[in-house]
Scaffold this motif. Structure first.
Motif, PDB file in Angstrom:
ATOM      1  N   ALA A   1       0.848  -1.211   0.000  1.00 35.45           N
ATOM      2  CA  ALA A   1       0.000   0.000   0.000  1.00 35.45           C
ATOM      3  C   ALA A   1       0.873   1.246   0.000  1.00 35.45           C
ATOM      4  O   ALA A   1       2.065   1.169   0.312  1.00 35.45           O
ATOM      5  N   CYS A   2       0.262   2.377  -0.377  1.00 34.06           N
ATOM      6  CA  CYS A   2       0.934   3.692  -0.356  1.00 34.06           C
ATOM      7  C   CYS A   2       0.153   4.648   0.532  1.00 34.06           C
ATOM      8  O   CYS A   2      -1.062   4.495   0.707  1.00 34.06           O
ATOM      9  N   ALA A   3       0.842   5.663   1.035  1.00 29.69           N
ATOM     10  CA  ALA A   3       0.157   6.749   1.744  1.00 29.69           C
ATOM     11  C   ALA A   3       0.810   8.053   1.303  1.00 29.69           C
ATOM     12  O   ALA A   3       2.015   8.071   1.027  1.00 29.69           O
ATOM     13  N   SER A   4      -0.006   9.093   1.183  1.00 26.22           N
ATOM     14  CA  SER A   4       0.500  10.347   0.622  1.00 26.22           C
ATOM     15  C   SER A   4      -0.040  11.559   1.372  1.00 26.22           C
ATOM     16  O   SER A   4      -1.144  11.505   1.932  1.00 26.22           O
TER      17      SER A   4
ATOM     18  N   MET B   1      -3.550  12.408   0.252  1.00 26.28           N
ATOM     19  CA  MET B   1      -4.694  11.488   0.406  1.00 26.28           C
ATOM     20  C   MET B   1      -4.971  11.224   1.892  1.00 26.28           C
ATOM     21  O   MET B   1      -4.032  10.962   2.656  1.00 26.28           O
ATOM     22  N   GLU B   2      -6.229  11.257   2.297  1.00 19.99           N
ATOM     23  CA  GLU B   2      -6.564  11.043   3.707  1.00 19.99           C
ATOM     24  C   GLU B   2      -6.160   9.639   4.163  1.00 19.99           C
ATOM     25  O   GLU B   2      -5.546   9.469   5.213  1.00 19.99           O
ATOM     26  N   ASP B   3      -6.520   8.646   3.379  1.00 20.42           N
ATOM     27  CA  ASP B   3      -6.268   7.252   3.773  1.00 20.42           C
ATOM     28  C   ASP B   3      -5.234   6.577   2.857  1.00 20.42           C
ATOM     29  O   ASP B   3      -5.012   7.044   1.742  1.00 20.42           O
ATOM     30  N   PRO B   4      -4.642   5.472   3.336  1.00 20.28           N
ATOM     31  CA  PRO B   4      -3.711   4.743   2.483  1.00 20.28           C
ATOM     32  C   PRO B   4      -4.403   4.232   1.222  1.00 20.28           C
ATOM     33  O   PRO B   4      -5.606   3.994   1.217  1.00 20.28           O
ATOM     34  N   GLN B   5      -3.609   4.139   0.139  1.00 18.83           N
ATOM     35  CA  GLN B   5      -4.131   3.642  -1.136  1.00 18.83           C
ATOM     36  C   GLN B   5      -3.705   2.192  -1.266  1.00 18.83           C
ATOM     37  O   GLN B   5      -2.499   1.905  -1.366  1.00 18.83           O
TER      38      GLN B   5
ATOM     39  N   GLU C   1      -4.298  -6.254   3.720  1.00 21.35           N
ATOM     40  CA  GLU C   1      -5.005  -4.999   3.409  1.00 21.35           C
ATOM     41  C   GLU C   1      -4.527  -3.925   4.406  1.00 21.35           C
ATOM     42  O   GLU C   1      -5.236  -3.614   5.368  1.00 21.35           O
ATOM     43  N   PRO C   2      -3.336  -3.363   4.217  1.00 19.01           N
ATOM     44  CA  PRO C   2      -2.805  -2.419   5.206  1.00 19.01           C
ATOM     45  C   PRO C   2      -3.739  -1.232   5.437  1.00 19.01           C
ATOM     46  O   PRO C   2      -4.287  -0.672   4.489  1.00 19.01           O
ATOM     47  N   LYS C   3      -3.898  -0.872   6.710  1.00 21.25           N
ATOM     48  CA  LYS C   3      -4.667   0.320   7.101  1.00 21.25           C
ATOM     49  C   LYS C   3      -3.685   1.364   7.631  1.00 21.25           C
ATOM     50  O   LYS C   3      -2.490   1.065   7.789  1.00 21.25           O
ATOM     51  N   ALA C   4      -4.188   2.527   7.983  1.00 24.83           N
ATOM     52  CA  ALA C   4      -3.313   3.604   8.490  1.00 24.83           C
ATOM     53  C   ALA C   4      -2.470   3.104   9.666  1.00 24.83           C
ATOM     54  O   ALA C   4      -1.266   3.379   9.742  1.00 24.83           O
TER      55      ALA C   4
END
Ligand code: AFP
Length: 337
Positions: free
Chosen positions: A86-89, A92-96, A141-144
């Motif tokens: 997963a990515c986080a930016s 973006m509020e939540d990880p993609q 399914e990685p979450k924040a």
């Protein structure tokens, strides 16, 4: 000197057992995406990429067109490679998550796709900052919460400055290295290996317009620098502030210096201005691996246990001596309360 490309450098690091194949491929993919962002930023007004996008991000900031373009370039480039879970930016509020049609990898990628975007329209250097973490075992399914790992657990960190030259600075825990983009060949070429930041410096970077809002220890520290050789530090200090963290940090990586975005009365409720996960942590890893230091003014940034994906923290980083002096003034003042 025979030129060494980024890919050759990464292969040599793999052969030396200092990184695995999946991580080196991920770095290649991120570097390739940044080459596309460099092309977009270089186009400026004639590419129609300047100005506002007309949308806002999770930080409540108006997004620039290039913020959105850079974010999409990094997401698209990293979706199909098979190195990421997963990515986080910043944008973006939540990880993609990685789309189900593509294989998932063992890494998590965080990035500020275009740091310093308030400087884009005035053609001042901007950049991309990234950090790589391991995806916790068994998490598909990685979450924040899976991204909230201490900065010391980073596997790699880097930034690219889109300036007169396009420069990538990188660490994966075995020193900090610089690569310059050869536009003709289209490759990043090793330009400095094992960079060392001088421990002493006479150059500081801070947004002076916030001075009246600073805490007393910061007022004292900067007051002493401004007093110069007739003051308690008995040395003249010069000031620089680009307002693009990548550009200010790259100056420090290149010739030393110290950078501050301290806590002040205006941003106290937010915990700071700069974001821990994709600004402070990667820059702290890069600076420490180059012999510098990075604190919040009260403690080492990399030891912080993150509490939120878009958490903000105070940042003191650069030449070790000055970071230590400024941090000592804060710790001492807290102890006196
Ligand atoms: P933008 O990406 O919104 O331009 O912010 C840049 C930044 O996060 C960092 O790169 C700078 O060091 C800092 O903010 C500049 O802050 P000031 O605008 O308060 O000087």
């Amino acid at each position: 000197m025979k030129s060494i490309s980024l890919i050759q450098f990464l292969i040599e690091e793999r052969r030396a057992g200092r990184m695995n194949a999946e991580l080196s491929l991920l770095i290649e993919v991120v570097a390739r995406a940044c080459k596309r962002i460099a092309v977009a930023t270089n186009k400026g007004a004639i590419g129609g990429v300047l100005g506002e996008a007309g949308t806002g991000n999770i930080q409540g900031e108006a997004q620039k067109k290039l913020d959105v373009i850079s974010n999409e370039i990094l997401l698209e480039a990293n979706a199909w490679g098979g190195q990421l879970a997963a990515c986080a930016s910043e944008e973006m509020e939540d990880p993609q998550p990685i789309p189900d049609m593509y294989p998932k990898g063992h890494h998590l990628l965080l990035f500020d796709p275009l740091d310093g975007s308030s400087n884009i329209d005035v053609n001042i250097s901007v950049g991309t900052i990234f950090s790589v973490l391991r995806c916790p075992d068994g998490v598909t399914e990685p979450k924040a919460e899976h991204f909230l790992q201490e900065g010391t657990t980073q596997l790699a960190a880097g930034y690219v400055v889109y300036g007169p030259a396009t420069v990538l600075v990188l660490t994966f825990g075995h020193g900090t290295h610089e690569f310059t983009l050869d536009r003709e060949v289209g490759s990043f070429i090793l330009s400095r290996r094992d960079i060392r930041i001088p421990e002493e410096t006479a150059e500081f970077a801070i947004n002076m317009s916030n001075q009246r809002h600073w805490e007393a220890p910061m007022q004292r520290y900067i007051g002493e620098l401004l007093a110069g050789k007739d003051g308690p530090r008995a040395k003249d200090f010069n000031m620089r502030w680009v307002a693009s963290m990548v550009a200010d940090v790259h100056r420090i990586i290149t010739r030393g210096g110290v950078f501050f975005y301290p806590l002040d009365a205006k941003i106290k409720s937010k915990g700071g201005k700069l974001r821990l996960m994709y600004e402070a942590n990667p820059m702290a890893f890069i600076v420490e691996q180059a012999g510098g230091a990075a604190t919040t003014g009260r403690g080492r940034i990399l030891d912080l246990q993150p509490t939120g994906l878009h958490q903000r923290v105070p940042v003191f980083l650069g030449s070790k001596k000055e970071v230590e002096v400024a941090t000592h003034y804060h710790v001492e003042a807290d102890a006196a309360v």
